[in-house]
Write a protein that holds these residues in place. Structure first.
Motif, PDB file in Angstrom:
ATOM      1  N   PRO A   4      27.532  -2.645-105.688  1.00 61.93           N
ATOM      2  CA  PRO A   4      26.328  -2.960-105.833  1.00 61.93           C
ATOM      3  C   PRO A   4      25.958  -5.064-105.745  1.00 61.93           C
ATOM      4  O   PRO A   4      26.983  -5.397-105.743  1.00 61.93           O
ATOM      5  N   SER A   5      24.925  -4.798-104.446  1.00 59.11           N
ATOM      6  CA  SER A   5      24.550  -6.557-104.115  1.00 59.11           C
ATOM      7  C   SER A   5      24.274  -7.025-105.079  1.00 59.11           C
ATOM      8  O   SER A   5      23.541  -6.898-106.340  1.00 59.11           O
ATOM      9  N   PHE A   6      25.225  -8.509-105.430  1.00 63.13           N
ATOM     10  CA  PHE A   6      24.495  -9.475-106.081  1.00 63.13           C
ATOM     11  C   PHE A   6      24.127 -10.749-105.828  1.00 63.13           C
ATOM     12  O   PHE A   6      25.029 -10.941-105.159  1.00 63.13           O
ATOM     13  N   SER A   7      23.132 -11.610-106.815  1.00 59.97           N
ATOM     14  CA  SER A   7      23.027 -13.267-106.672  1.00 59.97           C
ATOM     15  C   SER A   7      23.763 -13.490-107.739  1.00 59.97           C
ATOM     16  O   SER A   7      23.729 -12.892-108.243  1.00 59.97           O
ATOM     17  N   LEU A   8      24.350 -14.556-107.455  1.00 55.25           N
ATOM     18  CA  LEU A   8      25.226 -15.037-107.909  1.00 55.25           C
ATOM     19  C   LEU A   8      24.742 -16.769-108.643  1.00 55.25           C
ATOM     20  O   LEU A   8      24.032 -17.280-107.759  1.00 55.25           O
ATOM     21  N   ILE A   9      23.718 -16.847-109.733  1.00 56.42           N
ATOM     22  CA  ILE A   9      22.953 -18.048-109.753  1.00 56.42           C
ATOM     23  C   ILE A   9      24.153 -19.084-110.824  1.00 56.42           C
ATOM     24  O   ILE A   9      24.827 -18.695-111.758  1.00 56.42           O
ATOM     25  N   ILE A  90      17.735 -21.060-115.112  1.00 58.88           N
ATOM     26  CA  ILE A  90      17.807 -20.231-114.913  1.00 58.88           C
ATOM     27  C   ILE A  90      16.590 -19.885-114.086  1.00 58.88           C
ATOM     28  O   ILE A  90      16.688 -19.074-112.831  1.00 58.88           O
ATOM     29  N   TYR A  91      15.754 -19.681-114.694  1.00 55.35           N
ATOM     30  CA  TYR A  91      14.765 -19.121-114.414  1.00 55.35           C
ATOM     31  C   TYR A  91      14.130 -19.699-112.549  1.00 55.35           C
ATOM     32  O   TYR A  91      13.491 -18.848-112.221  1.00 55.35           O
ATOM     33  N   ASN A  92      14.269 -20.822-112.592  1.00 56.53           N
ATOM     34  CA  ASN A  92      14.170 -21.404-111.472  1.00 56.53           C
ATOM     35  C   ASN A  92      15.157 -20.890-110.344  1.00 56.53           C
ATOM     36  O   ASN A  92      14.462 -20.943-109.236  1.00 56.53           O
ATOM     37  N   ALA A  93      15.536 -20.587-110.373  1.00 55.79           N
ATOM     38  CA  ALA A  93      16.677 -20.053-109.403  1.00 55.79           C
ATOM     39  C   ALA A  93      16.636 -18.871-109.193  1.00 55.79           C
ATOM     40  O   ALA A  93      16.073 -17.578-108.305  1.00 55.79           O
ATOM     41  N   PHE A  94      15.719 -18.175-110.545  1.00 55.31           N
ATOM     42  CA  PHE A  94      15.442 -16.696-110.524  1.00 55.31           C
ATOM     43  C   PHE A  94      14.496 -16.494-108.899  1.00 55.31           C
ATOM     44  O   PHE A  94      14.575 -15.395-108.594  1.00 55.31           O
ATOM     45  N   GLN A  95      13.635 -17.543-109.538  1.00 58.21           N
ATOM     46  CA  GLN A  95      12.640 -17.270-108.047  1.00 58.21           C
ATOM     47  C   GLN A  95      13.107 -17.129-106.997  1.00 58.21           C
ATOM     48  O   GLN A  95      12.433 -16.277-106.114  1.00 58.21           O
ATOM     49  N   GLU A  96      13.791 -17.107-106.877  1.00 54.13           N
ATOM     50  CA  GLU A  96      14.426 -18.029-105.118  1.00 54.13           C
ATOM     51  C   GLU A  96      15.590 -16.940-104.598  1.00 54.13           C
ATOM     52  O   GLU A  96      16.160 -16.018-103.707  1.00 54.13           O
ATOM     53  N   VAL A  97      15.976 -15.748-105.705  1.00 53.72           N
ATOM     54  CA  VAL A  97      16.301 -14.477-105.701  1.00 53.72           C
ATOM     55  C   VAL A  97      15.847 -13.298-104.954  1.00 53.72           C
ATOM     56  O   VAL A  97      15.277 -12.956-104.484  1.00 53.72           O
ATOM     57  N   SER A  98      16.478 -13.011-103.802  1.00 57.28           N
ATOM     58  CA  SER A  98      15.848 -11.754-102.660  1.00 57.28           C
ATOM     59  C   SER A  98      15.561 -10.516-102.874  1.00 57.28           C
ATOM     60  O   SER A  98      15.720 -10.118-104.013  1.00 57.28           O
ATOM     61  N   ASP A  99      14.612  -9.842-101.961  1.00 60.81           N
ATOM     62  CA  ASP A  99      13.912  -8.588-103.054  1.00 60.81           C
ATOM     63  C   ASP A  99      14.846  -7.991-102.445  1.00 60.81           C
ATOM     64  O   ASP A  99      14.897  -6.866-103.746  1.00 60.81           O
ATOM     65  N   THR A 100      15.994  -7.848-102.121  1.00 59.58           N
ATOM     66  CA  THR A 100      16.910  -6.692-101.644  1.00 59.58           C
ATOM     67  C   THR A 100      18.350  -6.598-102.666  1.00 59.58           C
ATOM     68  O   THR A 100      19.022  -5.879-102.766  1.00 59.58           O
ATOM     69  N   ILE A 101      18.135  -7.389-103.646  1.00 55.55           N
ATOM     70  CA  ILE A 101      19.245  -7.716-105.047  1.00 55.55           C
ATOM     71  C   ILE A 101      18.827  -6.555-105.971  1.00 55.55           C
ATOM     72  O   ILE A 101      17.998  -7.210-106.484  1.00 55.55           O
ATOM     73  N   GLY A 102      19.771  -5.923-106.171  1.00 55.49           N
ATOM     74  CA  GLY A 102      20.246  -5.028-106.924  1.00 55.49           C
ATOM     75  C   GLY A 102      20.828  -6.008-108.257  1.00 55.49           C
ATOM     76  O   GLY A 102      20.066  -5.846-109.202  1.00 55.49           O
ATOM     77  N   TYR A 103      21.593  -7.154-108.669  1.00 60.32           N
ATOM     78  CA  TYR A 103      21.864  -7.772-109.446  1.00 60.32           C
ATOM     79  C   TYR A 103      21.841  -9.094-109.673  1.00 60.32           C
ATOM     80  O   TYR A 103      21.499  -9.645-108.251  1.00 60.32           O
ATOM     81  N   SER A 126      28.239  -3.787-116.113  1.00 63.13           N
ATOM     82  CA  SER A 126      26.051  -3.838-115.715  1.00 63.13           C
ATOM     83  C   SER A 126      25.374  -3.071-115.135  1.00 63.13           C
ATOM     84  O   SER A 126      24.171  -2.539-115.232  1.00 63.13           O
ATOM     85  N   VAL A 127      26.595  -2.451-113.957  1.00 66.27           N
ATOM     86  CA  VAL A 127      26.141  -0.957-113.582  1.00 66.27           C
ATOM     87  C   VAL A 127      25.644   0.044-114.292  1.00 66.27           C
ATOM     88  O   VAL A 127      24.976   0.663-113.919  1.00 66.27           O
TER      89      VAL A 127
END
Length: 232
Positions: A4-9, A90-103, A126-127
């Motif tokens: 699945p797609s993921f964002s990296l913080i 991390i919380y500040n970065a989390f606000q920018e995570v795309s709505d389409t991201i699953g992880y 994690s999945v």
């Protein structure tokens, strides 16, 4: 099965006090490249990576943007403000995570020796479980001491692991854990602890000892020995 797609913080707003440097550790040069660049390079080329977000101080935002633009031409990137605490960054970065991201994966800016295969293992776990982190079994005997410095107990070493990163979580669970921490005023030193406080299970995935954190000057000397032979 396709990952699945993921964002990296990457939280990179810390300072280098224990490194005896005026320059924050992520921006120290390690054989001609910043530690941050070397760390981010480990994630380059992962098919499931869709977004990279780095939180840092104002002084290093432009440099961070340049690094991201150089490394990731087909991945969305962003630089955000760092916070007073790691979890705030991390919380500040989390606000920018795309709505389409699953992880969402969180990785220390100063762990430049993480392997792609280890990242993939952690994502797969994690999945399955909703939350997974990289770690290694402790190799030394651990002592618990009291405030006066006297030994109170010796925990069973076979049950002790040293936590590393990345730490990867299902996005919705992560969001719920953040809300819990805000409501209960929970302060943690890593994201797995946030999930523990929230009452959620976190799976430990064995990594390797090359994935160490650059904290002290001796760590930098070891990194200089490894950097030319390391293959992500």
């Amino acid at each position: 099965m396709k990952a699945p797609s993921f964002s990296l913080i990457i939280p990179a707003a810390g300072v280098g006090r224990r490194m005896d440097s005026d320059i924050p550790k992520p921006y120290l040069l390690l054989k001609g490249k910043t530690v941050l660049e070397r760390t981010l390079s480990c994630f380059r080329g992962l098919d499931s990576l869709r977004q990279v977000i780095v939180s840092t101080s104002d002084l290093y935002k432009e440099q961070t943007s340049d690094i991201l633009n150089m490394l990731f031409d087909e991945v969305d990137t962003a630089v955000v403000d760092g916070g007073n605490r790691r979890q705030d960054s991390i919380y500040n970065a989390f606000q920018e995570v795309s709505d389409t991201i699953g992880y969402v994966a969180v990785h220390d800016a100063v762990r430049p020796f993480i392997k792609k295969s280890t990242i993939a293992d952690c994502l797969n776990r994690s999945v399955q479980c909703g939350a997974a982190i990289i770690g290694v079994p402790v190799k030394d005997t651990i002592k618990q001491v009291n405030l006066n410095g006297f030994i109170k107990s010796t925990p069973d070493r076979s049950l002790l692991w040293q936590a590393q990163t990345p730490q990867i979580f299902r996005k919705k669970l992560y969001e719920d854990a953040f809300q819990f921490a805000e409501q209960k005023d929970v302060e943690v030193t890593d994201d797995a602890s946030l999930f523990e406080a929230f009452g959620k299970n976190v799976r430990m995935v064995e990594g390797d000892r090359e994935n160490f954190k650059l904290t002290y000057p001796i760590d930098f000397k070891i990194a200089e020995l490894l950097v030319d032979t390391f293959k992500p």
